[in-house]
Scaffold this active site. Structure first.
Site, mmCIF file in Angstrom:
data_model
loop_
_atom_site.group_PDB
_atom_site.id
_atom_site.type_symbol
_atom_site.label_atom_id
_atom_site.label_comp_id
_atom_site.label_asym_id
_atom_site.label_seq_id
_atom_site.Cartn_x
_atom_site.Cartn_y
_atom_site.Cartn_z
ATOM 1 N N GLU A 35 64.606 46.173 -25.257
ATOM 2 C CA GLU A 35 64.386 46.468 -26.671
ATOM 3 C C GLU A 35 62.936 46.883 -26.879
ATOM 4 O OE1 GLU A 35 65.209 44.345 -31.001
ATOM 5 O OE2 GLU A 35 64.752 43.068 -29.277
ATOM 6 N N LYS A 107 70.086 48.480 -34.699
ATOM 7 C CA LYS A 107 70.265 47.039 -34.846
ATOM 8 C C LYS A 107 70.674 46.697 -36.275
ATOM 9 C CE LYS A 107 67.780 42.839 -33.436
ATOM 10 N NZ LYS A 107 66.488 42.351 -32.888
ATOM 11 N N CYS A 141 69.450 42.477 -28.632
ATOM 12 C CA CYS A 141 68.860 41.145 -28.785
ATOM 13 C C CYS A 141 69.834 40.206 -29.497
ATOM 14 C CB CYS A 141 67.513 41.253 -29.470
ATOM 15 S SG CYS A 141 66.372 39.896 -29.057
#
Length: 270
Positions: A35, A107, A141
């Site tokens: 990330e 995300k 994540c």
């Protein structure tokens, strides 16, 4: 049989640093990067500097990485900080060795301090992309901790679960093993490693098989490329006992609706 890999480097590195690993990436069909590998993790520099370090998708940095994919023959899943107008997103870009940029995933929920600087993605960027290694999807994540997100991606038939992350805790290893076992898929997680700074990342990239068995890693306290050979037939065998979107589902009891329409802040009707 094919080879998948995770490239463990720091966040906010220049593209040139990634290109230095070109020879080590050869032979892999799919490579996952951490990330924010381009653009960096937030809170480390003043926001104007951070904003201008982000990349556009598509953009020149993405073109350079597409060239890397073409030269190595590997599909790349790369965590970047995407700049779109005046908003930043934590994004995973999918680069095909023949087609270049083929998809991106933003995300959905930035975590804790990330919410101060990153926007929220919507359901329009939840791709499942064919690669030479298998059907690949990405969870960035702590999206990996969202049960309904996982259910949606399992329903898409993802075979290679790509997890660009900035979570270097030991418990992350348990999460990756759980997802591999739950989804009966291969998991490739790439975490940053940094040797200096106020709060450096210590790595932990890992590759897991479809029964939760660790195939490679975790790689700690070093940059590097983690590789593992995989066989998609293992997924076929593993899903005989557990297919959470198929024979182990109970649609008469539980259901999930996923809205994949883009959510624009302003719509012009003409």
């Amino acid at each position: 049989m094919t080879v998948v890999a995770a490239l463990q480097v720091g966040t906010g590195v220049p593209v040139a640093r990634i290109l230095e690993f070109e020879d080590e990436l050869r032979g892999a069909s799919l490579v996952v990067l951490p990330e924010a590998v381009l653009g960096g993790y937030p809170g480390r520099v003043p926001f104007p500097e951070y904003f201008h370090a982000a990349v556009e998708v598509p953009g020149p940095e993405i073109t350079e990485l597409a060239g890397l994919a073409a030269r190595t023959g590997a599909s790349l899943v790369v965590g970047v900080i995407e700049r779109d107008g005046s908003t930043l997103y934590s994004t995973a870009v999918f680069l095909d060795p023949h087609l270049g940029l083929v998809a991106k995933h933003r995300k959905l929920v930035p975590t804790e301090r990330e919410r101060l600087v990153w926007g929220r993605g919507d359901g329009s960027t939840l791709p499942a992309i064919p690669t030479a290694a298998g059907l690949a999807g990405a969870a960035i994540c702590w999206e990996n901790h969202m049960p309904l997100f996982r259910a949606a991606m399992y329903a898409k038939g993802v075979e290679i679960w790509c997890a660009p992350t900035a979570d270097d805790r030991d418990v992350w290893q348990a999460s990756m093993r759980h997802i591999a076992d739950e989804g009966r898929c291969f998991v490739v997680s790439a975490c940053p490693y940094e040797s200096s700074g106020d709060d450096p990342f210590r790595g932990g990239s890992v590759i897991v098989g479809p029964l939760g068995d660790v195939l490679a890693g975790p790689l700690r306290d070093a940059e590097g490329v983690l590789k593992a050979e995989i066989d998609l037939e293992q997924i076929v065998a593993a899903r005989k006992s557990l297919d959470v979107s198929g024979h182990y589902a109970r649609p008469d009891v539980f259901s999930l609706t996923v809205d994949e329409r883009p959510r624009e802040g302003v719509t012009f009707l003409r």
